[in-house]
Motif scaffolding. Structure first.
Motif, PDB file in Angstrom:
ATOM      1  N   PHE A   1       3.703   1.138  -3.588  1.00  0.00           N
ATOM      2  CA  PHE A   1       3.344   0.750  -4.946  1.00  0.00           C
ATOM      3  C   PHE A   1       2.112   1.512  -5.414  1.00  0.00           C
ATOM      4  N   THR A   2       1.993   1.653  -6.730  1.00  0.00           N
ATOM      5  CA  THR A   2       0.738   2.094  -7.309  1.00  0.00           C
ATOM      6  C   THR A   2       0.297   0.995  -8.267  1.00  0.00           C
ATOM      7  N   LYS A   3      -1.009   0.901  -8.457  1.00  0.00           N
ATOM      8  CA  LYS A   3      -1.489  -0.135  -9.353  1.00  0.00           C
ATOM      9  C   LYS A   3      -1.699   0.465 -10.726  1.00  0.00           C
TER      10      LYS A   3
ATOM     11  N   VAL B   1       0.833  -1.203   0.000  1.00  0.00           N
ATOM     12  CA  VAL B   1       0.000   0.000   0.000  1.00  0.00           C
ATOM     13  C   VAL B   1       0.872   1.260   0.000  1.00  0.00           C
TER      14      VAL B   1
ATOM     15  N   TRP C   1       1.706  -3.819 -10.832  1.00  0.00           N
ATOM     16  CA  TRP C   1       2.047  -2.988  -9.685  1.00  0.00           C
ATOM     17  C   TRP C   1       3.375  -2.299  -9.927  1.00  0.00           C
TER      18      TRP C   1
END
Ligand SMILES: C[S@@+](CC[C@H](N)C(=O)[O-])C[C@H]1O[C@@H](n2cnc3c(N)ncnc32)[C@H](O)[C@@H]1O
Ligand SMILES: [Mg+2]
Lengths: 295, 126
Positions: free
Chosen positions: A181-183, A178, A188
């Motif tokens: 990372f960004t999705k 959380v 990811w």
């Protein structure tokens, strides 16, 4: 001898691949691993428009497909890795190794770390996240994480820092997922604050190494297993030459310096053991013009 | 050690249950959040709850909130196991009190690694 089909390998071709890979990477392919060469090379041969693995290899031998030589070697590397692999080494880093190094380097405020077979990057990124998450005091330090691998295509992936769901599902605490990372679509992406903390570059452990500043911490995990005894010995001895005398060497779970290089002593931290140069061993010497050089 | 597997899919309960039994857990099952709370009331010494998100009657996130409000259940480590995979969902689950989050599909090794992160040391027996 049965004729080789598109995806099977003649004994001569298998032998050629074994020798090429040994010569370029020191990776030992066992006599019973013909199937491994077949599975790894069949896809490449097909994609590149060769009728068979045999044809691809013939092209490498006669020079008409020279450019694939490196790719064949890279295809034979095993790049299996995961975030926080084996868990216990990272516990040891958090509880003992990093605090110890921070005490010892408190006056210079500098840590130099080398992940010497980093594969797709999970290992150096795990380390970078661990430092960021648990050692906020390091924000005022110069911390260099050098990450190297033989396989150039793998390094490109590492540098991009983009991982599949299966990859982030393994070993990575949800809280770090959380936070760092960004999705993007189904994948990811590791954030720049972590990505930029690691410098990736190609390096073959069995060729000459570029000069590093003396290393406080070396991760050489799950790569010695692919080499024969003499190559293991050589690499361990050279590692001792580039590390600080109070630095640490971390190996994989199935690896040891024992019976290979008695210039190291084993240090146990709970369920994990790492190594450091025995006292009385010469300290790392680094050419003066290379000290502090950044990638 | 006791584990509670909460999922509205019987097949999924069996898959997760089999993994946990292989690790030496006694496994109890529930098909939704409300049933899970009933099981927890009967079997107080549950160490681990593996919780699906989307379930009828009471979903996983509401179950976790209820569970975290009950001080007698403080020892239960909660792992969400779900097809949800948006970052906001992971954050929401952690915020509600989940200790870990596994996205379906998963492998046995992933579950093992996540348990290790929670400080639950297991020995693979299968
Ligand atoms: C199994 S991975 C280990 C990755 C990581 N260190 C870990 O423990 O998860 C082994 C890596 O060693 C690399 N490798 C193999 N031979 C090498 C060599 N001669 N020089 C540098 N890297 C090599 C491979 O490309 C592969 O990425
Ligand atoms: Mg469901």
């Amino acid at each position: 001898m049965p004729a080789a089909t598109a995806t099977s390998l003649s004994a001569a071709d298998f032998d050629f691949v074994r020798r090429l890979v040994l010569d370029k990477s020191s990776i030992v392919i066992n006599p019973d691993q013909s199937y491994l060469v077949e599975t790894r090379l069949a896809g490449m041969a097909r994609r590149e428009g060769f009728a068979s693995i045999g044809q691809l290899l013939a092209g490498i031998r006669d020079g008409t497909a020279r450019q694939f030589q490196v790719r064949v070697v890279e295809a034979m590397t095993t790049n299996e890795t995961s975030f926080f692999r084996d868990h216990h080494p990272y516990e040891a880093l958090r509880e003992h190794i990093i605090p110890d190094l921070m005490r010892k380097r408190a006056s210079v405020r500098k840590l130099t770390i080398w992940c010497a077979a980093c594969s797709t990057g999970q290992e150096p990124y795990s380390l970078a996240m661990l430092l960021r998450q648990h050692f906020p005091a390091l924000s005022g330090w110069q911390v260099d994480i050098h990450a190297t691998d033989l396989a150039v295509e793998i390094l490109d992936r590492a540098r991009r820092g983009r991982f599949s769901q299966l990859e982030v599902n393994r070993g990575l605490p949800a809280a770090l997922l959380v936070k760092y990372f960004t999705k993007e679509g189904a994948e990811w992406q590791i954030k720049d604050e972590i990505r930029s903390a690691v410098r990736f570059e190609p390096l073959n452990l069995t060729s000459s190494w570029r000069a590093f500043p003396p290393l406080d911490l070396i991760l050489l995990r799950n790569v010695l297993i692919y080499f024969d005894v003499s190559v293991k010995k050589q690499i361990l001895t050279r590692m001792r030459g580039v590390m600080q005398r109070d630095g640490y060497l971390m190996l994989g779970g199935a690896e040891t310096t024992f019976n290979l290089d008695d210039g190291y002593e084993r240090v146990e931290f709970g369920r994990y053991a790492c190594y450091r140069p025995r006292s009385g061993q010469p300290a790392a010497t680094s050419p003066p013009n290379q000290v502090g050089v950044r990638l | 050690m006791n584990a509670l597997v909460v999922d509205d899919s019987r097949a999924m309960r069996q898959i997760i249950g089999r993994i946990l039994k292989g690790l030496g857990f006694e496994v109890i099952e529930a098909g939704d959040g409300r049933e899970a709370l009933a099981r927890l009331a009967e079997v107080p010494e549950v160490d681990l709850a593996m919780v699906d998100w989307n379930m009828p009657v009471m979903n996983g996130i509401d179950l976790i909130r209820a569970l975290r409000e009950d001080p007698t259940l403080g020892r239960v480590r909660v792992m969400m196991v779900t097809t949800e995979s948006d970052i906001s969902r992971v954050a929401e689950a952690l915020g509600a009190g989940a200790d870990e989050f596994v996205m379906k599909p998963f492998t046995t090794d992933m579950i093992l690694e996540k348990l290790q992160m929670l400080g639950i040391e297991t020995v693979k027996t299968t």
